[in-house]
Design a protein around this motif. Structure first.
Motif, PDB file in Angstrom:
ATOM      1  N   LYS A   1     -15.338  15.812  -6.961  1.00 35.41           N
ATOM      2  CA  LYS A   1     -14.779  15.594  -5.745  1.00 35.41           C
ATOM      3  C   LYS A   1     -15.567  15.577  -4.830  1.00 35.41           C
ATOM      4  O   LYS A   1     -15.306  15.911  -3.460  1.00 35.41           O
ATOM      5  N   TYR A   2     -17.203  15.559  -4.431  1.00 37.41           N
ATOM      6  CA  TYR A   2     -17.690  15.243  -4.097  1.00 37.41           C
ATOM      7  C   TYR A   2     -17.603  13.696  -3.055  1.00 37.41           C
ATOM      8  O   TYR A   2     -17.608  13.977  -2.248  1.00 37.41           O
ATOM      9  N   PHE A   3     -17.085  13.258  -3.827  1.00 34.11           N
ATOM     10  CA  PHE A   3     -16.793  11.872  -3.675  1.00 34.11           C
ATOM     11  C   PHE A   3     -14.992  11.549  -3.501  1.00 34.11           C
ATOM     12  O   PHE A   3     -14.407  11.492  -4.606  1.00 34.11           O
ATOM     13  N   PHE A   4     -15.067  11.754  -2.492  1.00 34.95           N
ATOM     14  CA  PHE A   4     -13.753  11.095  -1.492  1.00 34.95           C
ATOM     15  C   PHE A   4     -13.040  10.521  -1.211  1.00 34.95           C
ATOM     16  O   PHE A   4     -13.550   9.996  -0.393  1.00 34.95           O
ATOM     17  N   ASN A   5     -11.560   9.871  -1.334  1.00 37.19           N
ATOM     18  CA  ASN A   5     -10.961   9.366  -0.225  1.00 37.19           C
ATOM     19  C   ASN A   5      -9.766   9.663   0.666  1.00 37.19           C
ATOM     20  O   ASN A   5      -9.205  10.263   0.571  1.00 37.19           O
ATOM     21  N   PRO A   6     -10.201   9.384   1.020  1.00 31.08           N
ATOM     22  CA  PRO A   6      -9.980  10.013   2.926  1.00 31.08           C
ATOM     23  C   PRO A   6      -8.965   9.146   3.520  1.00 31.08           C
ATOM     24  O   PRO A   6      -7.489  10.114   3.471  1.00 31.08           O
ATOM     25  N   THR A   7      -8.000   8.483   2.351  1.00 30.76           N
ATOM     26  CA  THR A   7      -6.720   8.156   2.276  1.00 30.76           C
ATOM     27  C   THR A   7      -5.423   9.214   1.610  1.00 30.76           C
ATOM     28  O   THR A   7      -4.820   9.951   2.450  1.00 30.76           O
ATOM     29  N   ASN A   8      -6.342   9.626   0.221  1.00 32.00           N
ATOM     30  CA  ASN A   8      -5.393  10.538  -0.269  1.00 32.00           C
ATOM     31  C   ASN A   8      -5.954  12.125  -0.015  1.00 32.00           C
ATOM     32  O   ASN A   8      -5.244  12.356   0.362  1.00 32.00           O
ATOM     33  N   PHE A   9      -6.814  12.180   0.745  1.00 39.62           N
ATOM     34  CA  PHE A   9      -7.517  13.626   1.511  1.00 39.62           C
ATOM     35  C   PHE A   9      -6.481  13.314   2.323  1.00 39.62           C
ATOM     36  O   PHE A   9      -5.823  14.752   1.963  1.00 39.62           O
ATOM     37  N   PHE A  10      -6.615  12.952   3.836  1.00 45.58           N
ATOM     38  CA  PHE A  10      -5.519  12.636   4.567  1.00 45.58           C
ATOM     39  C   PHE A  10      -4.040  13.109   4.336  1.00 45.58           C
ATOM     40  O   PHE A  10      -3.394  14.084   4.874  1.00 45.58           O
TER      41      PHE A  10
ATOM     42  N   LYS B   1     -20.933   6.108   3.580  1.00 45.95           N
ATOM     43  CA  LYS B   1     -19.991   5.904   2.840  1.00 45.95           C
ATOM     44  C   LYS B   1     -20.710   5.037   1.690  1.00 45.95           C
ATOM     45  O   LYS B   1     -21.569   4.985   1.450  1.00 45.95           O
ATOM     46  N   LEU B   2     -19.824   5.565   0.573  1.00 47.97           N
ATOM     47  CA  LEU B   2     -21.348   4.680  -0.522  1.00 47.97           C
ATOM     48  C   LEU B   2     -20.687   3.328  -1.241  1.00 47.97           C
ATOM     49  O   LEU B   2     -20.586   2.816  -1.968  1.00 47.97           O
ATOM     50  N   LYS B   3     -18.910   3.289  -0.819  1.00 49.72           N
ATOM     51  CA  LYS B   3     -18.278   1.924  -1.136  1.00 49.72           C
ATOM     52  C   LYS B   3     -16.271   2.069  -0.686  1.00 49.72           C
ATOM     53  O   LYS B   3     -16.551   3.023  -0.173  1.00 49.72           O
ATOM     54  N   ASP B   4     -15.575   1.364  -0.699  1.00 48.60           N
ATOM     55  CA  ASP B   4     -14.090   1.276   0.205  1.00 48.60           C
ATOM     56  C   ASP B   4     -13.628   2.618  -0.499  1.00 48.60           C
ATOM     57  O   ASP B   4     -14.083   2.776  -1.531  1.00 48.60           O
ATOM     58  N   ASN B   5     -13.255   3.289   0.701  1.00 49.11           N
ATOM     59  CA  ASN B   5     -12.105   4.615   0.054  1.00 49.11           C
ATOM     60  C   ASN B   5     -12.922   5.812  -0.180  1.00 49.11           C
ATOM     61  O   ASN B   5     -12.341   6.381  -1.137  1.00 49.11           O
ATOM     62  N   MET B   6     -14.689   5.592  -1.006  1.00 45.07           N
ATOM     63  CA  MET B   6     -15.557   6.964  -1.187  1.00 45.07           C
ATOM     64  C   MET B   6     -16.431   7.027  -0.207  1.00 45.07           C
ATOM     65  O   MET B   6     -17.356   6.196   0.181  1.00 45.07           O
ATOM     66  N   TYR B   7     -16.655   8.522   0.085  1.00 45.88           N
ATOM     67  CA  TYR B   7     -17.355   9.308   1.051  1.00 45.88           C
ATOM     68  C   TYR B   7     -18.225  10.380   0.139  1.00 45.88           C
ATOM     69  O   TYR B   7     -17.444  10.561  -0.349  1.00 45.88           O
ATOM     70  N   PHE B   8     -19.071  10.725   1.337  1.00 49.26           N
ATOM     71  CA  PHE B   8     -20.011  12.087  -0.092  1.00 49.26           C
ATOM     72  C   PHE B   8     -20.408  12.717   1.484  1.00 49.26           C
ATOM     73  O   PHE B   8     -20.459  12.121   2.375  1.00 49.26           O
TER      74      PHE B   8
END
Length: 220
Positions: free
Chosen positions: A97-106, A162-169
């Motif tokens: 869950k440390y790696f999250f997608n902002p679209t899903n998050f919002f 940002k690790l890759k598209d739609n994946m942040y840490f």
């Protein structure tokens, strides 16, 4: 460029999060008092601004032009990210869950996704500009006095990676909580400093400092 220094700074940041995430250090509860203090002080600041009526010092309008969000919207954004990260149960293998997608998050919050993404991106560290931004901090904020082993300014400003598209840490929960506690003040100060707006810069410092003094006087 100095890639070794860049790598060492990033390594140090990950050392910090490894410590904060250890089972012997409950980072989720440590900052509760600080968070409570943040919102108490912010309420006083907000009321002071609302009652002042000085349009020349309309800090919130300037803040909206920078981030696209009001003060309260920005606090909600940082708090939502912070609570998401600190609610992770590492012992039950929720580390992904440390790696999250902002679209899903919002989509799971009441935050306006358009405003949220704009402000969210400003929390993200850009490796392509890291060196120039780092050097600029050294020249302007530190007045040329750099101590790489202690210089986390860029991570403090941008606690997400940002690790890759739609994946942040989240690089460091401590840096993220600093954005929540002091982000509005730091953003405004950096903005006014860059524009050479001495009057507004001093007014921001005076306002924030005064409300901190009032808070301290209430608890002693």
């Amino acid at each position: 460029s100095d890639p070794e220094k860049h790598i060492e700074l990033l390594r140090s940041a990950f050392v910090r999060i490894a410590y904060l995430a250890s089972s012997n250090n409950n980072f989720g509860s440590i900052s509760l008092n600080r968070l409570a203090r943040t919102f108490i002080i912010f309420d006083e600041i907000y009321n002071e601004l609302k009652n002042d009526g000085n349009l020349e010092l309309n800090f919130e309008s300037d803040f909206i032009s920078i981030t696209g969000m009001t003060f309260k919207e920005y606090l909600c954004l940082c708090l939502a990210i912070y609570l998401h990260i600190t609610s992770i149960d590492i012992e039950n293998d929720e580390a992904e869950k440390y790696f999250f997608n902002p679209t899903n998050f919002f989509s799971q919050t009441k935050i306006d996704p358009v405003k949220g993404v704009q402000a969210f991106e400003q929390l993200v560290l850009d490796p392509n500009t890291f060196r120039s931004d780092y050097d600029n901090d050294v020249a302007t904020i530190l007045k040329g006095n750099d101590y790489p082993q202690y210089n986390f300014l860029q991570f403090q400003k941008h606690p997400l990676l940002k690790l890759k598209d739609n994946m942040y840490f989240a690089i460091d929960i401590g840096f993220l909580s600093e954005r929540l506690r002091d982000g509005i003040y730091r953003i405004l100060q950096s903005y006014y400093f860059g524009l050479g707006e001495t009057t507004k810069s001093r007014a921001v410092t005076k306002l924030w400092g005064l409300q901190h003094e009032k808070y301290i006087s209430k608890i002693i």
